[in-house]
Motif scaffolding. Structure first.
Motif, PDB file in Angstrom:
ATOM      1  N   PHE A  78      -0.448   6.322   9.916  1.00 52.57           N
ATOM      2  CA  PHE A  78      -0.633   6.371   8.464  1.00 52.57           C
ATOM      3  C   PHE A  78      -0.758   7.811   7.960  1.00 52.57           C
ATOM      4  O   PHE A  78      -0.267   8.136   6.882  1.00 52.57           O
ATOM      5  CB  PHE A  78      -1.807   5.493   8.043  1.00 52.57           C
ATOM      6  CG  PHE A  78      -1.481   4.034   8.268  1.00 52.57           C
ATOM      7  CD1 PHE A  78      -0.536   3.395   7.487  1.00 52.57           C
ATOM      8  CD2 PHE A  78      -2.074   3.327   9.310  1.00 52.57           C
ATOM      9  CE1 PHE A  78      -0.192   2.063   7.707  1.00 52.57           C
ATOM     10  CE2 PHE A  78      -1.742   1.994   9.537  1.00 52.57           C
ATOM     11  CZ  PHE A  78      -0.799   1.362   8.741  1.00 52.57           C
TER      12      PHE A  78
ATOM     13  N   GLY B 159       0.790  -1.230   0.000  1.00 53.27           N
ATOM     14  CA  GLY B 159       0.000   0.000   0.000  1.00 53.27           C
ATOM     15  C   GLY B 159       0.819   1.276   0.000  1.00 53.27           C
ATOM     16  O   GLY B 159       0.453   2.268  -0.644  1.00 53.27           O
TER      17      GLY B 159
ATOM     18  N   LYS C  89      -5.988  -5.875   2.549  1.00 51.37           N
ATOM     19  CA  LYS C  89      -6.955  -5.350   3.519  1.00 51.37           C
ATOM     20  C   LYS C  89      -8.349  -5.839   3.120  1.00 51.37           C
ATOM     21  O   LYS C  89      -8.610  -7.024   3.183  1.00 51.37           O
ATOM     22  CB  LYS C  89      -6.833  -3.831   3.606  1.00 51.37           C
ATOM     23  CG  LYS C  89      -5.418  -3.353   4.009  1.00 51.37           C
ATOM     24  CD  LYS C  89      -5.166  -3.332   5.490  1.00 51.37           C
ATOM     25  CE  LYS C  89      -3.718  -3.115   5.882  1.00 51.37           C
ATOM     26  NZ  LYS C  89      -3.255  -1.757   5.804  1.00 51.37           N
TER      27      LYS C  89
HETATM   28  C1  LIG Z   1      -2.055  -0.955   5.671  1.00 54.94           C
HETATM   29  C2  LIG Z   1      -2.144   0.508   5.411  1.00 54.94           C
HETATM   30  C3  LIG Z   1      -1.225   1.190   4.590  1.00 54.94           C
HETATM   31  C4  LIG Z   1      -0.121   0.541   3.812  1.00 54.94           C
HETATM   32  O1  LIG Z   1       0.687  -0.317   4.410  1.00 54.94           O
HETATM   33  P1  LIG Z   1       1.590  -1.361   3.594  1.00 54.94           P
HETATM   34  O2  LIG Z   1       2.243  -2.079   4.703  1.00 54.94           O
HETATM   35  O3  LIG Z   1       2.535  -0.585   2.763  1.00 54.94           O
HETATM   36  O4  LIG Z   1       0.661  -2.187   2.758  1.00 54.94           O
HETATM   37  C5  LIG Z   1      -1.408   2.538   4.382  1.00 54.94           C
HETATM   38  N1  LIG Z   1      -2.433   3.199   4.924  1.00 54.94           N
HETATM   39  C6  LIG Z   1      -3.348   2.595   5.685  1.00 54.94           C
HETATM   40  C7  LIG Z   1      -4.477   3.395   6.222  1.00 54.94           C
HETATM   41  C8  LIG Z   1      -3.229   1.230   5.962  1.00 54.94           C
HETATM   42  O5  LIG Z   1      -4.154   0.634   6.730  1.00 54.94           O
END
Ligand SMILES: *Cc1c(COP(=O)(O)O)cnc(C)c1O
Length: 345
Positions: free
Chosen positions: A85, A59, A186
């Motif tokens: 995040f 992500g 997710k």
């Molecule tokens: C899981 C997540 C991400 C990205 O995480 P990755 O480990 O790079 O997949 C980004 N933003 C949110 C809100 C998330 O829940």
């Protein structure tokens, strides 16, 4: 093994796709699969005449793509920092040298939308960066309110919906979202490794920067025309994605979200019964974040020894249980009973 992380437990039919030989991807058949996946994606996220870029990356790769291609050419950004995040948007802006203002939101709290309006008028940004669900705390932000504030000021709205797509209502057209990102592990509940940037019609008419070779929007859009990615895709994940999207479209996105919500409510009732406080002011259906009273330092490893995986929350005594995977009420009863048993040791 019972998984309450990202992804959660995955259906056998999707897992089996990962056990097959891997087809070559520069074929008309693979192109057709990508194009069909794009159509289903746009339907599920309610984005008419948009495009979906498929990246073989987690992500954060999609977040990086948005900042390096879009934010970098569009002046000042405004970042909602409600947890780790939101901080990632902030860090990406710093990394790419994008001017930004940061609006702090306390742990597990909703945004003070009146204060936000004042801050926006003072900041006068071009791009708004937020999460729909700040997964580190469980808090869901109000995209209808945010969308209205942005539209009235002609600000581009970029939403990280990585953990809210398919767990909470999300309508890009109705909410006025210009760019939206999500990822495979997710709501889609397939293995990690794919992320998606959904570009609205409005954004497709905008200029893009060329500061990231792998993530370059123009190059990726050009290849998408023929249903391909410029570089080797994670072929197996694309097959699992296609199978998942077909299941979701058949069920209907509203029903998908109702099912996640039902699991979340069921587990929150168990939390109430055991007096585990759920701090989120407006909780997302995606996870339940909760505080335990005792033995927090051993809870994660003791559950793991029993084949149960939950997520530590980064805050003392705070844990998170995802509701995106396959889980029955009996599974959740058992999880709560095990947590309680460890807590009372
Ligand atoms: C899981 C997540 C991400 C990205 O995480 P990755 O480990 O790079 O997949 C980004 N933003 C949110 C809100 C998330 O829940």
């Amino acid at each position: 093994m019972k998984s309450y992380v990202f992804p959660g437990n995955i259906e056998e039919e999707i897992l089996q796709i990962g056990a097959q030989q891997i087809p070559y991807m520069r074929t008309a058949q693979f192109s057709a699969l990508v194009k069909a996946s794009e159509r289903m994606f746009l339907e599920l996220i309610h984005c008419t005449r948009g495009r979906v870029l498929f990246y073989t990356a987690s992500g954060t790769g999609a977040m990086d793509a948005v900042v390096s291609n879009f934010v970098a050419t569009h002046g000042k950004a405004f970042v909602i920092a409600g947890g780790s995040f939101g901080r990632r948007w902030q860090e990406l802006c710093t990394y790419y040298g994008c001017e930004k203002d940061v609006f702090e939101v306390p742990f597990a709290c909703d945004i003070d939308y009146a204060a936000l309006e004042v801050a926006l008028d003072e900041s006068r940004p071009t791009v708004f960066l937020c999460q729909q669900h700040e997964t580190s705390t469980g808090q869901l932000f109000d995209l209808e309110k945010i969308g209205r504030l942005c539209r009235a000021r002609n600000i581009f709205l970029v939403v990280d919906a990585i953990s809210s797509f398919l767990s909470d209502p999300l309508d890009m057209d109705a909410m006025g979202i210009d760019l939206c990102i999500t990822s495979s592990q997710k709501g889609l509940n397939i293995p990690p490794g794919l992320s998606f940037v959904v570009l609205s019609e409005r954004v497709l008419a905008e200029p893009f920067a060329h500061r990231s070779y792998y993530f370059d929007f123009e190059e990726n859009l050009k290849n998408l025309e023929r249903g391909q990615t410029p570089y080797s895709p994670a072929t197996t994940l694309f097959l699992q994605l296609h199978a998942r999207l077909e299941m979701l479209v058949a069920k209907g996105v509203d029903q998908v979200i109702r099912d996640v919500r039902e699991k979340a409510i069921y587990f929150r009732n168990l939390c109430a019964k055991h007096q585990w406080e759920v701090p989120a002011e407006v909780p997302s259906n995606c996870i339940t974040g909760f505080f335990v009273h005792r033995n927090a330092e051993i809870l994660f490893t003791e559950l793991m020894k029993q084949g149960l995986y939950i997520m530590p929350g980064g805050t003392p005594h705070y844990f998170r249980v995802s509701h995106l995977g396959v889980q029955s009420p009996a599974d959740l009863d058992e999880l709560a009973a095990r947590i309680q048993e460890i807590e009372q040791r």
